[in-house]
Design an enzyme around this catalytic site. Structure first.
Site, PDB file in Angstrom:
ATOM      1  N   ARG A   1      47.859  34.002  41.376  1.00  0.00           N
ATOM      2  CA  ARG A   1      49.146  33.916  42.067  1.00  0.00           C
ATOM      3  C   ARG A   1      50.180  34.842  41.420  1.00  0.00           C
ATOM      4  O   ARG A   1      51.097  35.305  42.081  1.00  0.00           O
ATOM      5  CB  ARG A   1      49.621  32.457  42.103  1.00  0.00           C
TER       6      ARG A   1
ATOM      7  N   LYS B   1      38.340  29.092  30.551  1.00  0.00           N
ATOM      8  CA  LYS B   1      37.600  28.233  31.480  1.00  0.00           C
ATOM      9  C   LYS B   1      36.675  27.319  30.681  1.00  0.00           C
ATOM     10  O   LYS B   1      35.965  27.786  29.796  1.00  0.00           O
ATOM     11  CB  LYS B   1      36.823  29.081  32.484  1.00  0.00           C
TER      12      LYS B   1
ATOM     13  N   LYS C   1      43.425  39.932  46.025  1.00  0.00           N
ATOM     14  CA  LYS C   1      43.416  39.619  44.588  1.00  0.00           C
ATOM     15  C   LYS C   1      42.334  40.439  43.896  1.00  0.00           C
ATOM     16  O   LYS C   1      41.170  40.371  44.266  1.00  0.00           O
ATOM     17  CB  LYS C   1      43.171  38.113  44.386  1.00  0.00           C
TER      18      LYS C   1
ATOM     19  N   ASP D   1      36.005  37.519  41.077  1.00  0.00           N
ATOM     20  CA  ASP D   1      37.401  37.152  41.317  1.00  0.00           C
ATOM     21  C   ASP D   1      38.212  38.306  41.922  1.00  0.00           C
ATOM     22  O   ASP D   1      39.425  38.198  42.091  1.00  0.00           O
ATOM     23  CB  ASP D   1      38.034  36.656  40.009  1.00  0.00           C
TER      24      ASP D   1
END
Ligand code: BES
Ligand code: ZN
Ligand code: ZN
Length: 479
Positions: free
Chosen positions: A329, A254, A242, A266
């Protein structure tokens, strides 16, 4: 950290011993031996003796029940030793293994190197802050040349991964990440190709493009390859990482005050698979490996994708977006679909995917899930123990699939409050048609405080487990 075998010891000396009888090799005086005996009775694990211009460290190796526990004890002891050495302003040390565990000096040195990592690029006084200890030597009985090379390359790779994770977005955009991977490709001897926005659009990578819509900067899709003539696998192993270079959550911004502080990390999965390719190239591992990195920021820009949008993914599957913060995802799904073209033997993905995984295990283990054979599963778990980057497997039972079924599209990108790590895994599973294992590294990839041999910031946690798995891959009995 630089490792070398020295014929004659240099700098400070560290003797690894199991008990007092091992002291005979250290050439101590009677008084010194008495002193050591007393200190050891008081529970000392590292005992220091002063000589004129160097110190002798006696490291007492405690044998634990399992070999992997002893190994971890040694790494942690290494972290403590490197701390003391830097306090002493020491520049070099020679490790001498007098214990009955052949790997002991290597494990100690590994802990020392991992703990000695620093990210000083943005410190004005970086040079002054730099650790003095830069050289670790071994006497020639204490490590083999092959082990030394492996130790050097793997700890270098950990440093490279941590550097990438620690870089802020202002430097490490998706395009810069691709450039950094290209640089590592040159250094590490693996091939790198990057698809730019036009190509990503042409391929209709709907997940990656949707997440990128809030950003002013283009996405990238980077493909790495290591293909030696002597590969033991006929079909490639594909790694997927990712590469969200920053996760604001997008329009589902967030919420709490500091929930974004570490979101430059991330892309830890991307960094990790790049590190694995670096080692594969440098050590010329006998495996045909491919790594895929879909990269972008996730931002709430003017044209950002919104909850309610229905995406057409690269695979053709439609996805109803209900939370733009479940972006990982979406980009991974496109990469997992892309992996099909290689007809892979195995696909392994690494992603800082869910807060649920971080909540479940904290920073002490990785949640994994997948559909691999029991033999492969066992190999992963064993590698996890050996490298002390431990794994817990979660189930992908079909009932969890119901939680991500959409009324209006094929899937939705969130599964509700329960089983968050699993519903994310179920989502990914939809885009696979090959043996596959998913590793959710959200809890382990970044430390907000130094712990043992993992300093503040990016940890590269999972890299040594993956490399251990890859290096044992051929030994696997066919299942
Ligand atoms: N990048 C985050 C996951 C994460 C959380 C990584 C904490 C590291 C530390 C991911 O993109 C995310 O935001 N996931 C959401 C998914 C949810 C909206 C279904 C989460 O876990 O809250
Ligand atoms: Zn997110
Ligand atoms: Zn994310």
């Amino acid at each position: 950290m630089f490792f070398k075998i020295q014929k004659t010891p240099r700098g400070h000396l560290a003797f690894l011993i199991q008990n007092i009888s091992g002291l005979s090799d250290a050439g101590l005086s009677k008084e010194e031996t008495l002193f050591v005996e007393k200190q050891q009775k008081n529970g000392g694990k590292i005992i220091t003796l002063n000589r004129f211009d160097y110190q002798i460290f006696l490291l007492f190796l405690e044998e634990k029940k399992a070999a992997y526990q002893t190994a971890e004890m040694l790494r942690k002891l290494g972290a403590t030793l490197q701390n003391s050495l830097n306090k002493l302003k020491a520049e070099e040390i020679t490790l001498i293994n007098c214990s009955s565990l052949p790997a002991a000096a290597g494990l100690l040195a590994e802990g020392m190197a991992l703990a000695g990592y620093q990210f000083l690029k943005y410190k004005s006084e970086g040079k002054k802050l730099r650790n003095t200890l830069q050289n670790i030597y071994f006497d020639k009985q204490s490590i083999t040349l092959k082990e030394l090379r492996k130790l050097q390359v793997i700890t270098d790779a950990v440093y490279q991964v941590r550097n990438l994770v620690n870089e802020p977005l202002q430097f490490l955009t998706a395009e810069q990440l691709a450039r950094e991977i290209a640089i590592l490709g040159k250094e590490g001897c693996f091939r790198v190709q990057t698809l730019g926005k036009a190509k990503i659009e042409q391929l209709n990578m709907g997940g990656l493009l949707a997440v990128n819509r809030g950003s002013l900067l283009p996405p990238t899709f980077t493909i790495m390859e290591h293909r030696p003539a002597h590969a033991i696998n006929k079909k490639p192993i594909v790694l997927v990482g990712k590469g969200i270079v920053y996760d604001t959550g997008g329009l589902s911004l967030k919420p709490t005050a500091n929930s974004m502080d570490r979101m430059k990390s991330d892309m830890s999965g991307a960094a990790l698979v790049t590190g694995a390719m670096y080692v594969a190239g440098q050590l010329d591992l006998p495996l045909h490996l491919i790594a895929l990195v879909p990269a972008t920021e996730n931002r709430p820009g003017a044209n950002a994708y919104v909850p309610g949008d229905i995406l057409k993914m690269y695979s053709g599957t439609t996805v109803e977006v209900l939370n733009t913060d479940a972006e990982g995802r979406l980009v991974l799904a496109d990469a997992l679909h892309y992996a099909k073209k290689y007809q892979p033997e195995l696909v392994i993905d690494f992603a800082t995917l869910t807060g649920a995984a971080a909540n479940a295990l904290g920073d002490t283990g990785i949640i994994c899930m997948g559909n691999v054979t029991d033999a492969i599963r066992k190999q992963f778990l064993e590698s996890g123990y050996r490298q002390y980057e431990r794994l817990v497997e979660y189930p992908l039972w079909e009932e969890y699939g119901d939680l991500i079924r959409s009324d209006i599209a094929d899937l939705k990108n969130v599964g509700g409050p329960a089983a968050g790590a699993i519903t994310a895994g179920k989502f990914l599973e939809h885009f696979t048609d090959y043996p596959w294992m998913h590793f959710d590294i959200a809890g382990v990839s970044y430390h907000t405080a130094s712990k043992d041999y993992r300093p503040y910031g990016g940890t590269a946690y999972g890299l040594r487990m993956l490399l251990d798995f890859l290096m044992h891959y051929g030994e696997r009995p066919e299942a």
